[in-house]
Scaffold this motif. Structure first.
Motif, PDB file in Angstrom:
ATOM      1  N   ILE A 166      37.337  59.868 -82.274  1.00 17.32           N
ATOM      2  CA  ILE A 166      38.233  59.010 -82.907  1.00 17.32           C
ATOM      3  C   ILE A 166      38.088  57.492 -82.836  1.00 17.32           C
ATOM      4  N   ASP A 167      38.842  57.707 -81.452  1.00 15.36           N
ATOM      5  CA  ASP A 167      38.784  55.531 -81.072  1.00 15.36           C
ATOM      6  C   ASP A 167      37.432  55.538 -81.073  1.00 15.36           C
ATOM      7  N   GLU A 168      36.283  55.550 -80.639  1.00 20.94           N
ATOM      8  CA  GLU A 168      35.095  55.093 -81.085  1.00 20.94           C
ATOM      9  C   GLU A 168      34.714  54.504 -82.112  1.00 20.94           C
ATOM     10  N   GLU A 169      34.867  55.983 -82.982  1.00 20.69           N
ATOM     11  CA  GLU A 169      35.061  55.618 -84.435  1.00 20.69           C
ATOM     12  C   GLU A 169      35.355  54.280 -85.377  1.00 20.69           C
ATOM     13  N   ASP A 170      37.331  54.531 -84.802  1.00 26.28           N
ATOM     14  CA  ASP A 170      38.021  53.338 -85.056  1.00 26.28           C
ATOM     15  C   ASP A 170      37.648  52.449 -84.867  1.00 26.28           C
ATOM     16  N   GLU A 171      37.092  51.741 -83.476  1.00 31.59           N
ATOM     17  CA  GLU A 171      36.774  50.867 -82.974  1.00 31.59           C
ATOM     18  C   GLU A 171      35.459  49.668 -83.747  1.00 31.59           C
ATOM     19  N   SER A 172      34.603  51.453 -84.078  1.00 31.01           N
ATOM     20  CA  SER A 172      33.295  51.075 -84.548  1.00 31.01           C
ATOM     21  C   SER A 172      33.211  50.491 -86.073  1.00 31.01           C
ATOM     22  N   LEU A 173      34.435  50.844 -87.064  1.00 28.74           N
ATOM     23  CA  LEU A 173      34.953  50.731 -88.133  1.00 28.74           C
ATOM     24  C   LEU A 173      35.848  48.733 -88.198  1.00 28.74           C
ATOM     25  N   LYS A 174      36.791  48.667 -86.916  1.00 30.13           N
ATOM     26  CA  LYS A 174      37.245  47.750 -86.995  1.00 30.13           C
ATOM     27  C   LYS A 174      36.140  46.231 -87.239  1.00 30.13           C
ATOM     28  N   LEU A 175      35.638  46.591 -85.942  1.00 29.37           N
ATOM     29  CA  LEU A 175      34.155  45.659 -85.384  1.00 29.37           C
ATOM     30  C   LEU A 175      32.969  45.416 -87.531  1.00 29.37           C
ATOM     31  N   GLU A 176      32.676  46.284 -87.686  1.00 28.53           N
ATOM     32  CA  GLU A 176      32.470  45.790 -88.874  1.00 28.53           C
ATOM     33  C   GLU A 176      33.367  45.379 -89.637  1.00 28.53           C
ATOM     34  N   SER A 177      34.859  45.575 -89.856  1.00 30.68           N
ATOM     35  CA  SER A 177      34.881  44.367 -90.973  1.00 30.68           C
ATOM     36  C   SER A 177      35.188  43.148 -89.837  1.00 30.68           C
ATOM     37  N   ASP A 178      35.063  42.979 -88.622  1.00 29.46           N
ATOM     38  CA  ASP A 178      35.861  41.800 -88.841  1.00 29.46           C
ATOM     39  C   ASP A 178      33.964  40.911 -88.406  1.00 29.46           C
ATOM     40  N   LEU A 232      31.583  50.955 -74.486  1.00 24.97           N
ATOM     41  CA  LEU A 232      30.957  52.015 -74.972  1.00 24.97           C
ATOM     42  C   LEU A 232      29.265  52.849 -74.967  1.00 24.97           C
ATOM     43  N   ILE A 233      28.354  51.526 -74.939  1.00 23.81           N
ATOM     44  CA  ILE A 233      26.881  51.848 -75.197  1.00 23.81           C
ATOM     45  C   ILE A 233      26.642  52.293 -73.522  1.00 23.81           C
ATOM     46  N   GLU A 234      27.368  51.532 -72.838  1.00 26.98           N
ATOM     47  CA  GLU A 234      27.664  51.617 -71.079  1.00 26.98           C
ATOM     48  C   GLU A 234      27.946  53.008 -70.676  1.00 26.98           C
ATOM     49  N   GLU A 235      28.697  53.631 -71.183  1.00 24.55           N
ATOM     50  CA  GLU A 235      29.842  55.236 -70.998  1.00 24.55           C
ATOM     51  C   GLU A 235      28.780  56.269 -71.749  1.00 24.55           C
ATOM     52  N   LEU A 236      28.272  55.784 -73.332  1.00 34.70           N
ATOM     53  CA  LEU A 236      26.883  56.538 -74.238  1.00 34.70           C
ATOM     54  C   LEU A 236      26.033  56.838 -72.962  1.00 34.70           C
TER      55      LEU A 236
END
Length: 229
Positions: free
Chosen positions: A14-26, A64-68
């Motif tokens: 959920i945190d990862e998805e929230d960060e992705s949505l926030k990034l898309e907005s910015d 996140l990419i490094e962790e994935l």
């Protein structure tokens, strides 16, 4: 049945998805700032908060990419995150590079006008170094060899009342604009023969200075008539 390990990983996803949505907005905000900066002949206000947020989110996306990747997740998912990261990095670098190019092209004009207040602290330092380096170069190569009344890099001679050798951005440059709010009919000339109806979503092309005047007029218009660009 959901296992305990799945329950523990759910907040992380959920945190990862929230960060992705926030990034898309910015990213959308950064794209608009990049387009405006690229189209405007003069340097615009530095978007410090947006740049700071985007930089922080880029670091989060890199982690996140490094962790994935270490976790062995689906390479397709990793590549999608990487594409989003690359796009954001390109926009940010290009936005900052365009601003530096504008400073280099009109450093003296920027330094002696209100445009100086639109720069970031790092851009102030960059502009000051450019001015000092250019002044030293001009003095050593040309100005020191000229008569005393012609050794200024701002004026053609001491007889000039204004700084007539300082390059300025051409505010009469034509630009393409998209209206975000409706402000009604606007005359394009003093006679009023040519009128354009600026409604939300309208694409128009006119001089940058006319767009500035139109922007000021919109700021003082009634709320129901529209608003600023």
């Amino acid at each position: 049945m959901t296992t305990a390990s799945e329950d523990e990983s759910a907040p992380s996803r959920i945190d990862e998805e929230d960060e992705s949505l926030k990034l898309e907005s910015d990213v959308e905000l950064l794209k608009r700032a990049w387009q405006n900066e690229k189209g405007a002949p003069e340097i615009l206000e530095y978007q410090s908060a947006l740049v700071r947020r985007t930089s922080q989110q880029i670091h989060l996306m890199e982690d996140l990419i490094e962790e994935l990747t270490k976790r062995g997740d689906d390479p397709l998912i990793v590549s999608i995150y990487q594409m989003d990261l690359d796009r954001t990095q390109f926009l940010l670098r290009s936005y900052l590079r365009i601003r530096l190019q504008k400073i280099e092209a009109a450093m003296l004009h920027v330094a002696k006008t209100d445009l100086w207040n639109r720069l970031s602290r790092q851009e102030h330092n960059f502009a000051q170094r450019c001015i000092e380096d250019m002044g030293s170069h001009m003095d050593e190569s040309v100005l020191s060899k000229l008569p005393s009344g012609y050794q200024s890099n701002l004026k053609q001679s001491n007889a000039s009342d204004e700084d007539d050798m300082v390059p300025e951005p051409n505010l009469n440059t034509f630009v393409f604009c998209k209206r975000q709010n409706s402000i009604g009919a606007i005359p394009l000339d003093d006679s009023g023969d040519e009128i354009v109806d600026l409604v939300a979503g309208t694409h128009v092309c006119f001089s940058y200075i006319f767009g500035l005047l139109l922007h000021v007029c919109a700021l003082f218009s009634k709320p129901e008539d529209g608003g600023h660009c």
